[in-house]
Write an enzyme that holds these catalytic residues in place. Structure first.
Site, PDB file in Angstrom:
ATOM      1  N   ASP A  88       7.915  -1.606  20.329  1.00  0.00           N
ATOM      2  CA  ASP A  88       7.857  -0.467  19.415  1.00  0.00           C
ATOM      3  C   ASP A  88       8.546   0.751  20.015  1.00  0.00           C
ATOM      4  O   ASP A  88       8.457   1.851  19.461  1.00  0.00           O
ATOM      5  CB  ASP A  88       6.397  -0.144  19.070  1.00  0.00           C
ATOM      6  CG  ASP A  88       5.596   0.257  20.296  1.00  0.00           C
ATOM      7  OD1 ASP A  88       6.124   0.176  21.427  1.00  0.00           O
ATOM      8  OD2 ASP A  88       4.425   0.659  20.128  1.00  0.00           O
TER       9      ASP A  88
ATOM     10  N   LEU B  32       0.831  -1.219   0.000  1.00  0.00           N
ATOM     11  CA  LEU B  32       0.000   0.000   0.000  1.00  0.00           C
ATOM     12  C   LEU B  32       0.853   1.252   0.000  1.00  0.00           C
ATOM     13  O   LEU B  32       0.479   2.276  -0.587  1.00  0.00           O
ATOM     14  CB  LEU B  32      -0.896   0.017   1.249  1.00  0.00           C
ATOM     15  CG  LEU B  32      -1.698  -1.244   1.574  1.00  0.00           C
ATOM     16  CD1 LEU B  32      -2.414  -1.089   2.910  1.00  0.00           C
ATOM     17  CD2 LEU B  32      -2.685  -1.528   0.453  1.00  0.00           C
TER      18      LEU B  32
ATOM     19  N   GLU C  33       2.232   5.713   7.142  1.00  0.00           N
ATOM     20  CA  GLU C  33       3.576   5.926   6.578  1.00  0.00           C
ATOM     21  C   GLU C  33       4.214   7.200   7.115  1.00  0.00           C
ATOM     22  O   GLU C  33       5.415   7.237   7.377  1.00  0.00           O
ATOM     23  CB  GLU C  33       3.530   5.967   5.039  1.00  0.00           C
ATOM     24  CG  GLU C  33       2.976   4.712   4.363  1.00  0.00           C
ATOM     25  CD  GLU C  33       3.638   3.416   4.792  1.00  0.00           C
ATOM     26  OE1 GLU C  33       4.775   3.446   5.306  1.00  0.00           O
ATOM     27  OE2 GLU C  33       2.995   2.359   4.621  1.00  0.00           O
TER      28      GLU C  33
HETATM   29  N1  ARG Z   1       3.230  -0.382   4.862  1.00  0.00           N
HETATM   30  C1  ARG Z   1       1.944  -0.982   5.021  1.00  0.00           C
HETATM   31  C2  ARG Z   1       1.658  -1.901   3.830  1.00  0.00           C
HETATM   32  O1  ARG Z   1       1.961  -1.536   2.713  1.00  0.00           O
HETATM   33  C3  ARG Z   1       0.862   0.045   5.122  1.00  0.00           C
HETATM   34  C4  ARG Z   1      -0.230  -0.333   6.019  1.00  0.00           C
HETATM   35  C5  ARG Z   1      -1.286   0.751   6.014  1.00  0.00           C
HETATM   36  N2  ARG Z   1      -2.519   0.297   6.577  1.00  0.00           N
HETATM   37  C6  ARG Z   1      -3.721   0.774   6.255  1.00  0.00           C
HETATM   38  N3  ARG Z   1      -4.800   0.377   6.866  1.00  0.00           N
HETATM   39  N4  ARG Z   1      -3.863   1.651   5.311  1.00  0.00           N
HETATM   40  O2  ARG Z   1       1.140  -2.964   3.996  1.00  0.00           O
HETATM   41 ZN    ZN Z   2       4.321   0.172   8.229  1.00  0.00          ZN
HETATM   42 CA    CA Z   3       4.965  -0.403  23.553  1.00  0.00          CA
END
Ligand code: ARG
Ligand code: ZN
Ligand code: CA
Length: 316
Positions: free
Chosen positions: A247, A187, A228
């Site tokens: 985290d 995404l 992001e």
């Molecule tokens: N870096 C993650 C991916 O590409 C993005 C997740 C974003 N989540 C969302 N619900 N938009 O999987």
């Molecule tokens: Zn991420």
């Molecule tokens: Ca934590």
């Protein structure tokens, strides 16, 4: 916070000068030449005589003050980040509209300022640590380029004009967001603080940008950018990218792993202490409609990089 602090400092200065004023008046009450007012100026004049470097340092402070007022990005105590969109398209659908890009700016402003419609979702067990991050995003420019590539992957080629992409614009003072087809079910992705400025910024798949136009369910609410930009501001995934990982944020619970979809209310972790997971956090992997908060300690981590001496202090 900053504004309150400055106001308090100003009040203290006034207060101490008034005190001085009073004592001077009292001790000199009987002399006709009783001198009234704050002593700061005469102390300054004395120091200017005694310290040959002071005049130049004060001149530099005035230059910096004028520059910060003219170009500074902290407006009423809130960081303002100019955003440059770099749109790479092969098909007409990939060349998403200005309105769709603006909708992404709007979502970022809502999510980072506790103004998202779902911020007050009822029965959120983590409502007491919900953050108003207080960072604003301003559309600065939209660059568009037609390409022959059908997908760009995750190797940063979209950020290089000599590879058919678009070079970032002023990456040390502006957030660059590349919008293109990434492929592989990705995404979006971000560069963390500390990386090369030539590749700094965020990449979004055009189908998961903003909340209108081609934005596609279940990632149709602009939260990929919220997630992001969280990485770009130094946030890790809430599960720490390991089973029951960390985290580096104190007020988020330990998660087993990423959550997908929209987890059931009350979903707990099997990690030590079996805490309730914070699956409504933007740094999880749920569907867009399942995420609606950053935590207070995530906010502190994000703001820390923009402080003087921080890795993104150039954005101030
Ligand atoms: N870096 C993650 C991916 O590409 C993005 C997740 C974003 N989540 C969302 N619900 N938009 O999987
Ligand atoms: Zn991420
Ligand atoms: Ca934590």
């Amino acid at each position: 916070m900053r504004k309150i602090f400055l106001t308090a400092t100003a009040a203290m200065l006034l207060f101490s000068c008034n005190n001085e004023d009073k004592s001077v008046t009292e001790t000199n009450e009987t002399t006709a030449s009783a001198h009234r007012g704050c002593a700061s100026d005469e102390v300054l004049l004395r120091q200017l005589k005694e310290d040959p470097g002071l005049a130049q340092r004060m001149k530099d402070i005035e230059l910096q003050t004028a520059d910060a007022i003219a170009n500074g990005r902290i407006v009423n105590g809130v960081m303002e980040i100019p955003v440059v969109f770099n749109v790479l398209y092969r098909t007409a659908a990939e060349n998403i509209s200005d309105a769709q890009l603006q909708s992404q700016i709007d979502v970022l402003n809502q999510d980072f300022n506790a103004q998202n419609a779902d911020f007050n979702t009822p029965n959120n067990p983590y409502s007491s640590v919900r953050a108003n991050v207080g960072i604003r995003f301003v559309l600065d420019a939209i660059n568009r380029k037609s390409t022959t590539k059908s997908s760009w992957g995750t190797r940063d080629t979209m950020k290089k004009s000599n590879r058919g992409g678009i070079n970032p614009t002023s990456p040390t003072t502006k957030l660059n967001i590349w919008v293109c087809t990434i492929g592989g079910g990705i995404l979006g992705y971000a560069q963390f603080p500390g990386g090369s400025s030539a590749t700094d910024g965020v990449v979004l798949d055009s189908k998961y940008t903003g909340n209108t136009g081609t934005a596609t369910y279940p990632f149709n609410l602009g939260r990929t950018a919220t997630h992001e930009v969280g990485h770009w501001m130094n946030l890790r995934h809430i599960w720490g990218d390991a089973t029951c990982g960390s985290d580096l944020v104190a007020d988020t619970p330990t998660h087993n792993t990423a959550n997908y979809g929209v987890p059931a209310v009350g979903h707990t972790s099997t990690c030590a202490g079996t805490p309730l997971e914070m699956y409504m956090n933007y740094m999880d992997y749920t569907d867009d409609r399942g995420m609606y908060m950053f935590s207070n300690d995530q906010k502190d981590r994000m703001l820390a990089i923009f402080n003087v001496g921080g890795s993104r202090a150039s954005f101030r």
